[in-house]
Motif scaffolding. Structure first.
Motif, PDB file in Angstrom:
ATOM      1  N   ALA A  53       0.624  -1.018   0.316  1.00  0.00           N
ATOM      2  CA  ALA A  53       0.001   0.056   0.346  1.00  0.00           C
ATOM      3  C   ALA A  53       1.082   1.480   0.147  1.00  0.00           C
ATOM      4  O   ALA A  53       1.730   1.234   0.770  1.00  0.00           O
ATOM      5  CB  ALA A  53      -0.760   0.235   1.114  1.00  0.00           C
ATOM      6  N   ASP A  54       0.234   2.128  -1.367  1.00  0.00           N
ATOM      7  CA  ASP A  54       0.892   3.386  -1.119  1.00  0.00           C
ATOM      8  C   ASP A  54      -0.037   4.320  -0.608  1.00  0.00           C
ATOM      9  O   ASP A  54      -0.584   4.849  -1.273  1.00  0.00           O
ATOM     10  CB  ASP A  54       1.380   3.676  -2.479  1.00  0.00           C
ATOM     11  N   PHE A  55       1.034   5.336  -0.249  1.00  0.00           N
ATOM     12  CA  PHE A  55      -0.647   6.245   0.611  1.00  0.00           C
ATOM     13  C   PHE A  55       0.747   7.953   1.292  1.00  0.00           C
ATOM     14  O   PHE A  55       1.351   8.018   1.183  1.00  0.00           O
ATOM     15  CB  PHE A  55      -0.380   6.470   2.681  1.00  0.00           C
ATOM     16  N   ILE A 109      -4.728   6.746  -1.806  1.00  0.00           N
ATOM     17  CA  ILE A 109      -4.042   5.351  -1.690  1.00  0.00           C
ATOM     18  C   ILE A 109      -3.885   4.860  -2.188  1.00  0.00           C
ATOM     19  O   ILE A 109      -4.828   4.521  -3.561  1.00  0.00           O
ATOM     20  CB  ILE A 109      -5.164   4.899  -0.379  1.00  0.00           C
TER      21      ILE A 109
END
Length: 104
Positions: A82-84, A97
């Protein structure tokens, strides 16, 4: 007559509505990954560190039985990360996200 989504018919609470929509999107991605990897429910349960009946509930769309946290961790266990991204100056979309395949 306005058209409403199934989620809008289930709740009038905007917070619950957004939670249900997010959970359904995460669960849909999990279902796709399980199918693509040709995993049995038993093998999926091993990977997700849960039970086969819980996997059955998940794959059958019973998203109300799962937390967003569990669904995100499940995607990580299935090989995604996951990249936020947070930009406080973007008032329309301050948090983004994205899920990406992880190199495991």
């Amino acid at each position: 007559m306005s058209s409403k989504s199934l989620f809008e018919l289930a709740t009038q609470d905007p917070i619950e509505l957004n939670s249900l929509v997010l959970k359904s999107k995460l669960a849909a991605l999990i279902r796709i990954l399980v199918k693509e990897k040709n995993l049995s429910q038993t093998k999926t349960a091993e990977i997700l560190l849960t039970t086969q009946p819980r996997v059955s509930n998940l794959l059958n769309g019973q998203v109300n039985k799962f937390s967003i946290d569990f669904l995100l961790v499940s995607l990580l266990r299935l090989g995604y990360k996951a990249d936020f991204d947070y930009d406080p100056t973007d008032l329309d979309e301050p948090l983004r996200i994205s899920m990406k395949k992880a190199v495991l």
